[in-house]
Design a protein around this motif. Structure first.
Motif, mmCIF file in Angstrom:
data_model
loop_
_atom_site.group_PDB
_atom_site.id
_atom_site.type_symbol
_atom_site.label_atom_id
_atom_site.label_comp_id
_atom_site.label_asym_id
_atom_site.label_seq_id
_atom_site.Cartn_x
_atom_site.Cartn_y
_atom_site.Cartn_z
ATOM 1 N N ASN A 263 16.146 -7.388 57.893
ATOM 2 C CA ASN A 263 15.403 -7.773 56.693
ATOM 3 C C ASN A 263 15.160 -6.585 55.776
ATOM 4 N N LYS A 264 14.885 -5.425 56.370
ATOM 5 C CA LYS A 264 14.651 -4.215 55.582
ATOM 6 C C LYS A 264 15.887 -3.840 54.778
ATOM 7 N N TYR A 265 17.061 -4.151 55.308
ATOM 8 C CA TYR A 265 18.317 -3.847 54.619
ATOM 9 C C TYR A 265 18.694 -4.914 53.595
ATOM 10 N N LEU A 266 18.499 -6.195 53.949
ATOM 11 C CA LEU A 266 18.964 -7.290 53.095
ATOM 12 C C LEU A 266 18.023 -7.589 51.925
ATOM 13 N N GLU A 267 16.721 -7.481 52.160
ATOM 14 C CA GLU A 267 15.771 -7.869 51.114
ATOM 15 C C GLU A 267 16.030 -7.167 49.781
ATOM 16 N N PRO A 268 16.202 -5.839 49.740
ATOM 17 C CA PRO A 268 16.404 -5.196 48.439
ATOM 18 C C PRO A 268 17.672 -5.649 47.721
ATOM 19 N N ILE A 269 18.705 -6.028 48.469
ATOM 20 C CA ILE A 269 19.940 -6.509 47.833
ATOM 21 C C ILE A 269 19.643 -7.743 47.002
ATOM 22 N N ALA A 270 18.862 -8.650 47.562
ATOM 23 C CA ALA A 270 18.564 -9.915 46.881
ATOM 24 C C ALA A 270 17.488 -9.756 45.817
ATOM 25 N N ILE A 271 16.420 -9.037 46.135
ATOM 26 C CA ILE A 271 15.260 -9.002 45.246
ATOM 27 C C ILE A 271 15.506 -8.137 44.012
ATOM 28 N N LYS A 272 16.134 -6.997 44.168
ATOM 29 C CA LYS A 272 16.329 -6.095 43.029
ATOM 30 C C LYS A 272 17.138 -6.736 41.904
ATOM 31 N N ASN A 273 18.007 -7.679 42.248
ATOM 32 C CA ASN A 273 18.874 -8.303 41.247
ATOM 33 C C ASN A 273 18.381 -9.673 40.790
ATOM 34 N N ALA A 274 17.269 -10.139 41.372
ATOM 35 C CA ALA A 274 16.764 -11.473 41.034
ATOM 36 C C ALA A 274 16.263 -11.520 39.592
ATOM 37 N N ASP A 275 16.418 -12.676 38.963
ATOM 38 C CA ASP A 275 15.970 -12.861 37.577
ATOM 39 C C ASP A 275 14.602 -13.515 37.510
ATOM 40 N N GLY A 276 14.105 -14.000 38.633
ATOM 41 C CA GLY A 276 12.789 -14.612 38.659
ATOM 42 C C GLY A 276 12.326 -14.831 40.087
ATOM 43 N N LEU A 277 11.019 -14.866 40.272
ATOM 44 C CA LEU A 277 10.435 -15.095 41.591
ATOM 45 C C LEU A 277 9.401 -16.202 41.518
#
Length: 420
Positions: free
Chosen positions: A145-159
């Motif tokens: 999770n520590k590795y995957l989360e930033p891949i998804a969140i940093k590029n997200a357009d909305g939360l």
């Protein structure tokens, strides 16, 4: 899954035509509930993808449905995005590893994506807990999770999140998304579900024992909920010690579906606490999960309901709405900082307490309500009922979707001006 399911009947009315991509149910090892399909409009396209067989992947320690289906999601959605016109990708799942595909599709097709954070993804909550309290395979999942989360969140357009705390934590962790559109949107109350449960009640076993005042909680257990349960067990123990008060001998608490483990393999986390307080004869813990509509029917069959919250202040108990829809007497005890408390109080629930401040008198007042016979159904605040309906929650989601598209358009125009 429940968020999307309850929103599908209302998306079109807000100007959004939805298509669903899901893992074929044959690849999942969870409790199946075909009745869920009754609430989905017939005109919604549903695309099913495969997953690697868990029989084989579990030998490598890989059981997660998200990881087993990741390649198949990528392949299927690539075809959909190539052949059709889509404005937005919406991830609403607690199988978070799938969300890393959002960054890939955004780069490949230029389509923005929104992530719905129904639970924390990467969290330090269990890091310093005793191993016995940590989820299974915690060492592996924490690092993944520590590795995957930033891949998804940093590029997200909305939360979107059920908790403002989740969004704040992510924006603090990833400053790149600090100004991205975000919204706190709880799960909504979807009234048609209660009717579906009642209409199909013959399909479900009755889990409650006749002749008792049955107080029910359905959902996960765990040591983090003990602080909310201890005051209740203390009050129950004291009541049982009075031989002249027969009311307490008729009380029985049910904790159902307390483990995420496969059927028959769940670990008891509530009954040992009841044994510690000497009230185990009045507490039933069923670790196996039951289906969603079996849950709704059991809540309707109960004499009263109990919702214990976690000691984690970010815990929202997003499933509180089925409890409210049943209009049964309700006792709720949470961490005082949980967002569930103001929602329950806004509804007009009388017995909502912070576990730090709840008293024996508070709990005995709830018991007295039950002791006085068949109580009148609660009269909840109509304005609040509408505010937290599934339809209103869908409108709130669509507002955020629209905001993402507007900001996406403005960013493109600004980039074109800079180039020219």
């Amino acid at each position: 899954m429940q968020r999307v399911r309850m929103s599908l009947p209302y998306f079109a009315g807000e100007g959004w035509n939805a298509e669903v991509v899901m893992v074929d149910e044959h690849y999942a090892d969870i409790q199946m509930d075909p009745l869920l399909l009754q609430s989905i409009p017939n005109d919604i396209p549903v695309h099913r993808v495969k997953a690697l067989n868990k029989q084989w992947t579990s030998k490598l320690g890989l059981g997660s449905i998200a990881l087993r289906s990741l390649w198949f999601y990528r392949h299927k959605v690539n075809r959909l995005l190539k052949d059709g016109k889509f404005d937005l990708i919406y991830f609403s799942t607690t199988q978070f590893p799938v969300c890393i595909l959002g960054a890939y599709w955004k780069k490949k097709y230029g389509i923005p994506y929104v992530i719905d954070m129904q639970d924390p993804w990467h969290s330090d909550y269990y890091r310093n807990k005793p191993r016995v309290q940590q989820p299974s395979k915690y060492w592996f999942s924490y690092r993944l999770n520590k590795y995957l989360e930033p891949i998804a969140i940093k590029n997200a357009d909305g939360l979107i999140s059920v908790s403002e705390g989740y969004i704040d934590a992510l924006k603090n962790r990833y400053p790149l998304i600090k100004n991205k559109p975000s919204a706190v949107i709880t799960f909504g109350a979807f009234e048609p579900d209660l009717s579906i449960a009642r209409e199909n009640q013959t399909k479900f076993a009755n889990l409650l024992e006749a002749g008792f005042i049955n107080i029910v909680y359905t959902g996960r257990g765990g040591a983090d909920m003990h602080k909310a349960m201890i005051p209740v067990f203390e009050a129950l123990k004291k009541g049982l010690s009075d031989p002249e008060n027969t009311f307490f001998t008729r009380l029985k608490f049910y904790f159902i579906g307390t483990s995420y483990a496969q059927a028959g393999q769940g670990k008891l986390t509530i009954l040992p606490l009841a044994q510690q307080y000497g009230v185990a004869d009045h507490v039933v813990e069923i670790t196996d999960r039951i289906s969603y509509y079996h849950t709704l029917l059991t809540l309707q069959q109960a004499s009263a309901l109990f919702i214990p919250g976690s000691d984690d202040p970010q815990y929202t108990a997003s499933k509180i709405y089925p409890y409210l829809l049943t209009q049964k007497p309700l006792l709720a005890i949470f961490n005082g900082k949980s967002s569930a408390m103001p929602i329950l109080k806004a509804y007009g629930v009388n017995h909502v307490y912070d576990y730090e401040n709840v008293t024996a008198t508070n709990i005995n007042e709830f018991f007295s309500q039950l002791n006085n016979g068949d109580p009148e159904p609660p009269l909840y605040n109509r304005e609040t009922i509408n505010k937290y309906s599934a339809q209103q929650m869908t409108m709130n989601q669509c507002r955020l979707f629209n905001q993402v598209l507007i900001e996406r358009h403005e960013s493109r125009v600004e980039n074109q001006d800079i180039k020219s």
